[in-house]
Design a protein around this motif. Sequence first.
Motif, mmCIF file in Angstrom:
data_model
loop_
_atom_site.group_PDB
_atom_site.id
_atom_site.type_symbol
_atom_site.label_atom_id
_atom_site.label_comp_id
_atom_site.label_asym_id
_atom_site.label_seq_id
_atom_site.Cartn_x
_atom_site.Cartn_y
_atom_site.Cartn_z
ATOM 1 N N GLY A 1 0.820 -1.228 0.000
ATOM 2 C CA GLY A 1 0.000 0.000 0.000
ATOM 3 C C GLY A 1 0.847 1.269 0.000
ATOM 4 N N ILE A 2 1.956 1.224 0.810
ATOM 5 C CA ILE A 2 2.854 2.403 0.842
ATOM 6 C C ILE A 2 3.480 2.638 -0.525
ATOM 7 N N LEU A 3 3.881 1.558 -1.182
ATOM 8 C CA LEU A 3 4.488 1.678 -2.515
ATOM 9 C C LEU A 3 3.506 2.268 -3.510
ATOM 10 N N VAL A 4 2.265 1.813 -3.448
ATOM 11 C CA VAL A 4 1.239 2.361 -4.353
ATOM 12 C C VAL A 4 1.022 3.846 -4.075
ATOM 13 N N LEU A 5 1.004 4.225 -2.780
ATOM 14 C CA LEU A 5 0.797 5.638 -2.418
ATOM 15 C C LEU A 5 1.923 6.526 -2.952
ATOM 16 N N ILE A 6 3.165 6.052 -2.798
ATOM 17 C CA ILE A 6 4.316 6.838 -3.281
ATOM 18 C C ILE A 6 4.265 6.988 -4.793
ATOM 19 N N THR A 7 3.912 5.852 -5.458
ATOM 20 C CA THR A 7 3.818 5.896 -6.923
ATOM 21 C C THR A 7 2.743 6.887 -7.372
ATOM 22 N N GLY A 8 1.607 6.914 -6.667
ATOM 23 C CA GLY A 8 0.543 7.852 -7.014
ATOM 24 C C GLY A 8 0.967 9.308 -6.851
ATOM 25 N N ILE A 9 1.704 9.566 -5.762
ATOM 26 C CA ILE A 9 2.184 10.946 -5.536
ATOM 27 C C ILE A 9 3.110 11.387 -6.654
ATOM 28 N N ILE A 10 4.017 10.467 -7.059
ATOM 29 C CA ILE A 10 4.963 10.805 -8.135
ATOM 30 C C ILE A 10 4.220 11.063 -9.438
ATOM 31 N N LEU A 11 3.212 10.262 -9.719
ATOM 32 C CA LEU A 11 2.451 10.451 -10.957
ATOM 33 C C LEU A 11 1.700 11.779 -10.971
ATOM 34 N N VAL A 12 1.155 12.190 -9.803
ATOM 35 C CA VAL A 12 0.451 13.477 -9.734
ATOM 36 C C VAL A 12 1.395 14.625 -10.074
ATOM 37 N N PHE A 13 2.585 14.609 -9.484
ATOM 38 C CA PHE A 13 3.555 15.687 -9.764
ATOM 39 C C PHE A 13 3.992 15.673 -11.220
ATOM 40 N N LEU A 14 4.253 14.479 -11.747
ATOM 41 C CA LEU A 14 4.698 14.386 -13.148
ATOM 42 C C LEU A 14 3.609 14.821 -14.117
ATOM 43 N N SER A 15 2.348 14.543 -13.794
ATOM 44 C CA SER A 15 1.261 14.936 -14.698
ATOM 45 C C SER A 15 1.155 16.441 -14.831
ATOM 46 N N GLY A 16 1.414 17.159 -13.735
ATOM 47 C CA GLY A 16 1.403 18.626 -13.798
ATOM 48 C C GLY A 16 2.459 19.171 -14.745
ATOM 49 N N TYR A 17 3.673 18.650 -14.643
ATOM 50 C CA TYR A 17 4.753 19.096 -15.530
ATOM 51 C C TYR A 17 4.462 18.733 -16.979
ATOM 52 N N ILE A 18 3.899 17.501 -17.163
ATOM 53 C CA ILE A 18 3.589 17.055 -18.527
ATOM 54 C C ILE A 18 2.511 17.951 -19.151
#
Length: 316
Positions: free
Chosen positions: A18-35
């Motif tokens: 669950g922690i790994l999924v949460l970290i991955t989701g946070i990274i994707l949110v930040f990357l989507s903004g830049y993209i």
Amino acid sequence: MQNPFKEFLYFSRGERRGILVLITGIILVFLSGYIYIYQRENRPLSDEAIRRQATAMAEYESFIASIQEKEQKWDNRFNSSLPKHPPTVSLARFNPNTADSVTFCRLGLPGWMVRNILRYRSKGGKFRKAEDFRKIYGMTEKQYQTLLPYIHITPEDTETRTARLYSSPASNDSAATSRIAPEKYPAGTLVDLNRADTTELKKIPGIGSGIARLIISYRQRLGGFYDITQLQEIHLDTSQLQSWFSIDTRAIRLINLNRSSLERLRNHPYINFYQAKAIVEYRKKKGNLHSLKPFALYEEFSDTDLEKISHYVCFE
């Protein structure tokens, strides 16, 4: 002894997942903004967007150009007559009534003082003798003494021109040749310089129609004479005329310094524009004048100026 932190930091396999999924989701949110930002900046604009952008840029450039044009006009108002690069100082003979801005700059005068001189002339000011040049606002005694040997004021810059007009040669017309010369006064006759008209003046030996009108004209500008030597200011030889004149100073028209306007003051031959302005400003700031003593500390007035002016002013 067991380490208490080991139990505190222990996660089950499901918790770690669950922690790994949460970290991955946070990274994707930040990357989507830049993209999103990257795609928006690199997305090709539509024709309408390009047109609006070009219109806005043209309006901006037009606005900046209008401001620069106004600034340029304002600068040209004072600097158009001045050289862009001040020439090397070169002292030479000059006429302050006709010299241009380049000539004044070559004499070593700063631009602001050149503008003062040109402004004084544009308002009708005239330098009738070398001493008048010293009255320019900002002129130091050192500058005046340096330029004094080079100041040359021609007779045409004084009332002599008027005298020449009045004393022009008579035409060959028969009526002119038959004109009878006016009767002259005998030696010992005294004429009041402040009350005589042109007819009386022409009866004095050595005075013709032109000189008589010249004297009357200057008397009207002054308000009257207080000394025979004042005739030297219109280039007349007082040594020959002194024995013919008396002067009644009661006939002098006085200027009320507490009521006269700036225009009225500056029209007097002994008061220039800057002196008139100093008098008016003093009245506004400190009230009525009672003497000329306050102006002894002003650089616009010399002791000679105050002595001359004192004969033509009153305070009531």
